[in-house]
Design a protein around this motif. Sequence first.
Motif, PDB file in Angstrom:
ATOM      1  N   SER A  86       1.875   8.693  -6.680  1.00 46.52           N
ATOM      2  CA  SER A  86       0.815   7.801  -6.215  1.00 46.52           C
ATOM      3  C   SER A  86       0.064   7.143  -7.364  1.00 46.52           C
ATOM      4  O   SER A  86      -0.304   7.793  -8.344  1.00 46.52           O
ATOM      5  CB  SER A  86      -0.180   8.573  -5.352  1.00 46.52           C
TER       6      SER A  86
ATOM      7  N   LEU B   7       1.215   4.237  -2.937  1.00 45.17           N
ATOM      8  CA  LEU B   7       1.041   5.663  -2.666  1.00 45.17           C
ATOM      9  C   LEU B   7       2.281   6.483  -3.016  1.00 45.17           C
ATOM     10  O   LEU B   7       2.245   7.707  -2.941  1.00 45.17           O
ATOM     11  CB  LEU B   7       0.681   5.879  -1.190  1.00 45.17           C
TER      12      LEU B   7
ATOM     13  N   VAL C 106      -0.534   4.582   7.196  1.00 46.41           N
ATOM     14  CA  VAL C 106      -1.577   4.123   6.283  1.00 46.41           C
ATOM     15  C   VAL C 106      -2.460   3.094   6.971  1.00 46.41           C
ATOM     16  O   VAL C 106      -1.969   2.182   7.646  1.00 46.41           O
ATOM     17  CB  VAL C 106      -0.943   3.516   5.009  1.00 46.41           C
TER      18      VAL C 106
ATOM     19  N   SER D 196       0.833  -1.202   0.000  1.00 47.49           N
ATOM     20  CA  SER D 196       0.000   0.000   0.000  1.00 47.49           C
ATOM     21  C   SER D 196       0.869   1.254   0.000  1.00 47.49           C
ATOM     22  O   SER D 196       0.570   2.234  -0.692  1.00 47.49           O
ATOM     23  CB  SER D 196      -0.922  -0.007   1.223  1.00 47.49           C
TER      24      SER D 196
ATOM     25  N   THR E 285      -7.782   0.193   4.074  1.00 49.72           N
ATOM     26  CA  THR E 285      -8.184   1.049   2.955  1.00 49.72           C
ATOM     27  C   THR E 285      -7.037   1.374   2.008  1.00 49.72           C
ATOM     28  O   THR E 285      -7.280   1.782   0.864  1.00 49.72           O
ATOM     29  CB  THR E 285      -8.761   2.372   3.480  1.00 49.72           C
ATOM     30  N   GLY E 286      -5.788   1.246   2.480  1.00 47.95           N
ATOM     31  CA  GLY E 286      -4.644   1.656   1.687  1.00 47.95           C
ATOM     32  C   GLY E 286      -4.473   3.157   1.624  1.00 47.95           C
ATOM     33  O   GLY E 286      -3.700   3.664   0.806  1.00 47.95           O
ATOM     34  N   ARG E 287      -5.145   3.890   2.481  1.00 50.67           N
ATOM     35  CA  ARG E 287      -5.104   5.351   2.473  1.00 50.67           C
ATOM     36  C   ARG E 287      -4.391   5.892   3.713  1.00 50.67           C
ATOM     37  O   ARG E 287      -4.479   5.300   4.795  1.00 50.67           O
ATOM     38  CB  ARG E 287      -6.520   5.942   2.425  1.00 50.67           C
ATOM     39  N   SER E 288      -3.727   7.036   3.556  1.00 51.68           N
ATOM     40  CA  SER E 288      -3.118   7.706   4.696  1.00 51.68           C
ATOM     41  C   SER E 288      -4.195   8.232   5.636  1.00 51.68           C
ATOM     42  O   SER E 288      -5.266   8.677   5.203  1.00 51.68           O
ATOM     43  CB  SER E 288      -2.250   8.879   4.214  1.00 51.68           C
TER      44      SER E 288
ATOM     45  N   LEU F 165      -0.768  12.777   1.574  1.00 50.19           N
ATOM     46  CA  LEU F 165      -0.116  11.475   1.570  1.00 50.19           C
ATOM     47  C   LEU F 165       1.019  11.446   2.588  1.00 50.19           C
ATOM     48  O   LEU F 165       1.873  12.337   2.604  1.00 50.19           O
ATOM     49  CB  LEU F 165       0.438  11.155   0.177  1.00 50.19           C
TER      50      LEU F 165
ATOM     51  N   PRO G 248      -4.819   4.191  -3.726  1.00 50.83           N
ATOM     52  CA  PRO G 248      -4.812   3.295  -2.563  1.00 50.83           C
ATOM     53  C   PRO G 248      -5.003   1.833  -2.958  1.00 50.83           C
ATOM     54  O   PRO G 248      -5.625   1.529  -3.977  1.00 50.83           O
ATOM     55  CB  PRO G 248      -5.980   3.799  -1.722  1.00 50.83           C
ATOM     56  N   SER G 249      -4.446   0.963  -2.146  1.00 50.57           N
ATOM     57  CA  SER G 249      -4.606  -0.476  -2.342  1.00 50.57           C
ATOM     58  C   SER G 249      -4.552  -1.147  -0.984  1.00 50.57           C
ATOM     59  O   SER G 249      -3.514  -1.104  -0.328  1.00 50.57           O
ATOM     60  CB  SER G 249      -3.507  -1.030  -3.245  1.00 50.57           C
TER      61      SER G 249
END
Length: 288
Positions: free
Chosen positions: A104, A94, A220, A90, A224-227, A216, A107-108
């Motif tokens: 980026s 990003l 993380v 992830s 969700t793979g998001r910050s 970013l 997300p993963s």
Amino acid sequence: MPDFAFEAIGTAWTVSTAEPLTDQLRTAVLELVAAYDGTYSRFRQDSVIFPLAAAPGTVNLPRSAAALFSLFDTLHRLSGGAVNPLVGHSLERLGYDAAYSFSSAGPSPAPDWPAAASWQALGDRTVLSTSVPVTLDIGAAGKGQLVDLVFALLRRAGHRELTVDAGSDLRHAGSGPLRIALEHPYDPARAIGVVPLQGRALCASAANRRQWGDGLHHIVNALTGRSVDSVAATWVLADDAMTADGLATALFFTDPGTLAENFAFDYVRMFSDGRAAFSPSMAGVLFS
């Protein structure tokens, strides 16, 4: 205290002791840190764990890995999966990759832990097996564990008054407390408070430490793979640095009361809107 300073694993280290370290002990510290990096770095093609990113496999890890992955097991469970040592893919997606591209691809979510990987202690070694390609990233607690390993090495060598400081992760032993400023996450020239540190570890995590692009950074949510965008910084006092480091990360996703069911710690958590929450014993350390 005499200081021994060096750069390793992407951060500045300072080892302070009442008595100077011998050349032999300095070399032992550097070799320990280099061996840890050679085991766990996802940025080095010669690291032990690097091949797991290309294909499922099995690798032998040091004995200390059992404690590290046991902590990840617990934090993964208490955070509902948000804390996950397989989050490396992830981070790469990003832009926080081996080339430091900071570009980026979106997300993963990380593979599930421990469903995609398992470990078992075999005598003095630990074996990690994966069922799918995974990019291991132990940054949530690994630097803290390395601080503990250096600390233990120095204690075995007879040092009783010492501080090991790896960036924002510290462990202290000695008769007199240290006063540690809690750096404001939005202004490094300011502090939101001062913590007395004696005979414990203090670890911090902040979204501004490794930040790029729009929103970013390196903290993380593996689900969700998001910050994370709701918490700006955390500080944790605990008996050892690995636990303090892991909890400082977990507080970005998890209620302190949930973590307190399994761990004894004190904390400060600063939200993105400037509000702060803290454990009762930390109330006196914050500036009004």
